[in-house]
Design a protein around this motif. Structure first.
Motif, mmCIF file in Angstrom:
data_model
loop_
_atom_site.group_PDB
_atom_site.id
_atom_site.type_symbol
_atom_site.label_atom_id
_atom_site.label_comp_id
_atom_site.label_asym_id
_atom_site.label_seq_id
_atom_site.Cartn_x
_atom_site.Cartn_y
_atom_site.Cartn_z
ATOM 1 N N ASN A 1 1.000 -1.210 -0.089
ATOM 2 C CA ASN A 1 0.075 0.090 -0.025
ATOM 3 C C ASN A 1 0.803 1.293 -0.052
ATOM 4 O O ASN A 1 0.867 2.246 0.564
ATOM 5 C CB ASN A 1 -0.986 -0.054 1.244
ATOM 6 N N LEU A 2 1.825 1.342 -0.824
ATOM 7 C CA LEU A 2 2.643 2.386 -1.057
ATOM 8 C C LEU A 2 2.467 3.171 -2.397
ATOM 9 O O LEU A 2 2.145 2.552 -3.224
ATOM 10 C CB LEU A 2 4.155 1.958 -0.960
ATOM 11 N N ASP A 3 2.921 4.205 -2.460
ATOM 12 C CA ASP A 3 2.778 4.995 -3.773
ATOM 13 C C ASP A 3 3.972 4.594 -4.863
ATOM 14 O O ASP A 3 5.203 4.248 -4.355
ATOM 15 C CB ASP A 3 2.745 6.451 -3.542
ATOM 16 N N PHE A 4 3.811 4.721 -6.062
ATOM 17 C CA PHE A 4 4.744 4.233 -7.087
ATOM 18 C C PHE A 4 4.988 5.193 -8.161
ATOM 19 O O PHE A 4 3.852 5.973 -8.527
ATOM 20 C CB PHE A 4 4.332 2.938 -7.451
ATOM 21 N N ILE A 5 6.053 5.631 -8.353
ATOM 22 C CA ILE A 5 6.523 6.694 -9.463
ATOM 23 C C ILE A 5 6.868 5.943 -10.619
ATOM 24 O O ILE A 5 8.285 5.417 -10.561
ATOM 25 C CB ILE A 5 7.327 7.754 -8.990
ATOM 26 N N PRO A 6 6.365 5.651 -11.775
ATOM 27 C CA PRO A 6 6.673 4.649 -12.834
ATOM 28 C C PRO A 6 7.867 5.460 -13.453
ATOM 29 O O PRO A 6 7.865 6.625 -13.823
ATOM 30 C CB PRO A 6 5.468 4.474 -13.595
ATOM 31 N N LEU A 7 8.875 4.709 -13.921
ATOM 32 C CA LEU A 7 10.164 5.230 -14.755
ATOM 33 C C LEU A 7 10.548 4.730 -15.923
ATOM 34 O O LEU A 7 10.595 5.161 -17.055
ATOM 35 C CB LEU A 7 11.358 5.247 -14.053
ATOM 36 N N LEU A 8 10.095 3.173 -15.982
ATOM 37 C CA LEU A 8 10.230 2.439 -17.397
ATOM 38 C C LEU A 8 9.709 1.028 -17.269
ATOM 39 O O LEU A 8 9.573 0.571 -16.303
ATOM 40 C CB LEU A 8 11.743 2.729 -17.854
ATOM 41 N N LYS A 9 9.426 0.566 -18.388
ATOM 42 C CA LYS A 9 8.873 -0.729 -18.552
ATOM 43 C C LYS A 9 10.206 -1.670 -19.079
ATOM 44 O O LYS A 9 11.032 -1.385 -19.814
ATOM 45 C CB LYS A 9 8.068 -1.067 -19.602
ATOM 46 N N GLU A 10 10.464 -2.831 -18.190
ATOM 47 C CA GLU A 10 11.672 -3.536 -18.409
ATOM 48 C C GLU A 10 11.276 -5.171 -18.694
ATOM 49 O O GLU A 10 9.763 -5.427 -18.453
ATOM 50 C CB GLU A 10 12.558 -3.529 -17.395
ATOM 51 N N ARG A 11 12.142 -5.646 -19.545
ATOM 52 C CA ARG A 11 11.957 -7.214 -19.722
ATOM 53 C C ARG A 11 12.410 -8.272 -18.654
ATOM 54 O O ARG A 11 13.723 -8.121 -18.454
ATOM 55 C CB ARG A 11 12.333 -7.679 -21.337
ATOM 56 N N TYR A 12 11.670 -9.083 -18.186
ATOM 57 C CA TYR A 12 12.264 -10.060 -17.122
ATOM 58 C C TYR A 12 12.117 -11.274 -17.847
ATOM 59 O O TYR A 12 11.111 -11.922 -18.122
ATOM 60 C CB TYR A 12 11.561 -9.951 -15.962
ATOM 61 N N ASP A 13 13.445 -12.155 -17.862
ATOM 62 C CA ASP A 13 13.504 -13.390 -18.646
ATOM 63 C C ASP A 13 13.910 -14.572 -17.844
ATOM 64 O O ASP A 13 14.480 -14.336 -16.666
ATOM 65 C CB ASP A 13 14.362 -13.296 -19.881
ATOM 66 N N LEU A 14 13.548 -15.679 -18.081
ATOM 67 C CA LEU A 14 14.230 -16.942 -17.537
ATOM 68 C C LEU A 14 15.226 -17.579 -18.472
ATOM 69 O O LEU A 14 14.923 -17.746 -19.847
ATOM 70 C CB LEU A 14 13.305 -18.030 -17.350
ATOM 71 N N VAL A 15 16.555 -17.558 -18.057
ATOM 72 C CA VAL A 15 17.479 -18.015 -18.669
ATOM 73 C C VAL A 15 17.783 -19.603 -18.605
ATOM 74 O O VAL A 15 18.050 -19.623 -17.171
ATOM 75 C CB VAL A 15 18.764 -17.307 -18.547
ATOM 76 N N VAL A 16 17.549 -20.344 -19.499
ATOM 77 C CA VAL A 16 17.559 -21.905 -19.282
ATOM 78 C C VAL A 16 18.825 -22.569 -19.861
ATOM 79 O O VAL A 16 18.913 -22.461 -21.295
ATOM 80 C CB VAL A 16 16.291 -22.530 -19.393
ATOM 81 N N PRO A 17 19.780 -23.432 -19.476
ATOM 82 C CA PRO A 17 20.531 -24.184 -20.511
ATOM 83 C C PRO A 17 19.588 -25.192 -21.224
ATOM 84 O O PRO A 17 18.666 -25.493 -20.759
ATOM 85 C CB PRO A 17 21.326 -24.963 -19.371
ATOM 86 N N ARG A 18 19.968 -25.381 -22.591
ATOM 87 C CA ARG A 18 19.182 -25.878 -23.466
ATOM 88 C C ARG A 18 18.933 -27.293 -23.302
ATOM 89 O O ARG A 18 18.036 -28.120 -23.162
ATOM 90 C CB ARG A 18 19.930 -25.898 -24.906
ATOM 91 N N LEU A 19 20.232 -27.969 -22.282
ATOM 92 C CA LEU A 19 19.972 -29.348 -21.767
ATOM 93 C C LEU A 19 18.625 -29.529 -20.877
ATOM 94 O O LEU A 19 18.182 -30.469 -20.920
ATOM 95 C CB LEU A 19 21.196 -29.433 -20.918
ATOM 96 N N TYR A 20 18.466 -28.566 -20.048
ATOM 97 C CA TYR A 20 17.359 -28.706 -19.119
ATOM 98 C C TYR A 20 16.178 -28.174 -19.695
ATOM 99 O O TYR A 20 15.030 -28.738 -19.758
ATOM 100 C CB TYR A 20 17.751 -27.674 -17.951
ATOM 101 N N TYR A 21 16.154 -27.294 -20.764
ATOM 102 C CA TYR A 21 15.194 -26.711 -21.199
ATOM 103 C C TYR A 21 14.375 -27.862 -22.224
ATOM 104 O O TYR A 21 13.094 -27.884 -22.280
ATOM 105 C CB TYR A 21 15.356 -25.699 -22.520
ATOM 106 N N GLU A 22 15.213 -28.788 -22.655
ATOM 107 C CA GLU A 22 14.656 -30.065 -23.597
ATOM 108 C C GLU A 22 14.591 -31.073 -22.866
ATOM 109 O O GLU A 22 14.024 -32.125 -23.383
ATOM 110 C CB GLU A 22 15.642 -30.072 -24.898
#
Length: 412
Positions: free
Chosen positions: A353-374
């Motif tokens: 319940n705090l106030d927020f001053i937006p500054l920018l939109k960013e991308r948040y990703d999951l980085v996965v070794p292909r070994l586990y992805y597959e």
């Protein structure tokens, strides 16, 4: 006087008496003095951390234990002193927890002179068991909730090395650990919701996450200590998120980058914004105190980038060196009044319940070794990322765009 009478009454009715809080040496800490008055204090203070102020006494031939009020200290002293007493007086052998050997994922410094009991997350990545330290401190209750085990750092040691093999006393079953997907990296509230979905739909599976920052997560992948890492690292030269960092740091591995969310980053401030903060330029005002994120966190990288753009010297920001490890911890510092502003996500501000001053939109990703992805191991989690109900719940937190959730950003 009330406490003294309560101890006397408890001694009439019980074989062991435990007094919670009041074990330290402050003006309002009465446990030790009362036990000395009623009987005998055997020990006041032991060489452990957390839990140092514990009081061990005998009154009317019965053991009385004064445990510290901080929750982590209380748990540890109950484990070390009260639990063995209960088993001894009951005439039964104390059950032994499973002990394993795991590799520390991070260096840990420890003060000499006391045995430290470190809470850790444990996971199996490939053929190795790995232990990641959780936040320390006697009052951090969530470190108990999230811990899979305890590592004892002997009093004569200055800490533990990254990569060091250590004995771990498990607080959960080895089966649960072997079925856990290990995520090390940046903190995001969407990961908590994802973990709930995974465990609800696949009760034997879990998502075990540790918050060490985006850069720490990529380095954990490089060392083979995680199945995936959350990351939102902005490359200043290209303006691209994550891909340049993965190319630089993980060029010797095949990696897959999957989008989890886009999210609003901005300044979290007190309700009503009493200091009239409107942007990063206000952080240099002397009456404004700031709370930062740790080095290597994507939010810290973003802040430093924006400060350089604005020509602001971090040395002029009061509180720049004060750090927290999650967005919610930053928000909690502001809610408590110990800081006026901090860079974080909208969802954390909304949660408290705090106030927020937006500054920018960013991308948040999951980085996965292909070994586990597959591999079949990650299939349940990847399937859940496609579920509309998950997207709706994440967006309800505020400040999230899930339109690309589960989409592959790059295969490297």
């Amino acid at each position: 006087e009330q406490l003294k009478n309560a101890i006397r009454q408890a001694l009439v009715e019980h074989d062991i008496v435990v007094v919670n809080a009041g074990a330290s040496a402050g003006r309002q800490d009465y446990t030790a003095s009362l036990l000395a008055e009623l009987g005998e204090v055997i020990v006041h203070g032991v060489a452990i951390r957390p839990g140092h102020p514990v009081v061990l006494g005998i009154v009317e031939g019965k053991p009385v234990v004064g445990i510290p009020g901080y929750p982590v200290s209380a748990m540890l002293t109950l484990e070390l002193f009260v639990k063995p007493l209960v088993h001894s007086l009951s005439g039964i052998a104390a059950p032994q927890r499973t002990m394993i050997e795991a590799v520390m994922t991070r260096k840990v410094f420890s003060l000499m002179g006391q045995d430290e009991f470190l809470r850790v997350k444990v996971g199996k990545v490939g053929s190795r068991l790995v232990a990641t330290p959780l936040q320390r401190g006697a009052g951090i209750t969530m470190s108990l909730v999230r811990a899979d085990g305890l590592v004892r750092i002997p009093r004569g040691w200055e800490g533990l090395r990254e990569g060091q093999k250590v004995p771990v006393e498990l607080l959960t079953s080895l089966e649960e650990i072997e079925n856990a997907i290990v995520a090390i990296g940046s903190h995001d509230l969407a990961l908590d919701i994802l973990a709930n979905y995974l465990h609800k739909q696949y009760p034997r599976r879990s998502l075990s996450s540790s918050n060490v920052g985006s850069l720490g997560g990529l380095l954990a992948l490089k060392r083979g200590e995680a199945h995936l890492a959350g990351s939102h690292l902005l490359d200043e030269e290209s303006g691209e998120y994550n891909v340049p960092y993965v190319k630089r740091l993980l060029s010797d591995q095949e990696m897959v980058i999957i989008n989890l969310v886009y999210r609003q980053q901005g300044l979290i401030v007190a309700k009503g914004n009493p200091k009239g903060i409107s942007g990063l330029a206000d952080l240099v005002r002397q009456e404004v105190s700031f709370v930062n994120r740790q080095r290597g966190a994507g939010t810290r990288v973003l802040l430093d980038f924006k400060l350089r753009e604005l020509g602001i010297n971090p040395a002029g920001i009061r509180g720049y060196e004060r750090v927290e490890f999650t967005h919610l911890a930053v928000a909690a510092a502001i809610a408590s009044g110990t800081a006026d502003a901090g860079l974080g996500i909208m969802a954390a501000a909304k949660a408290l319940n705090l106030d927020f001053i937006p500054l920018l939109k960013e991308r948040y990703d999951l980085v996965v070794p292909r070994l586990y992805y597959e591999s079949p191991f990650l299939e349940p989690l990847l399937d859940i990322l496609q579920q509309p109900s998950l997207r709706a719940e994440v967006e309800s937190l505020g400040g999230y765009d899930t339109s690309h959730m589960g989409q592959v950003v790059a295969k490297l």
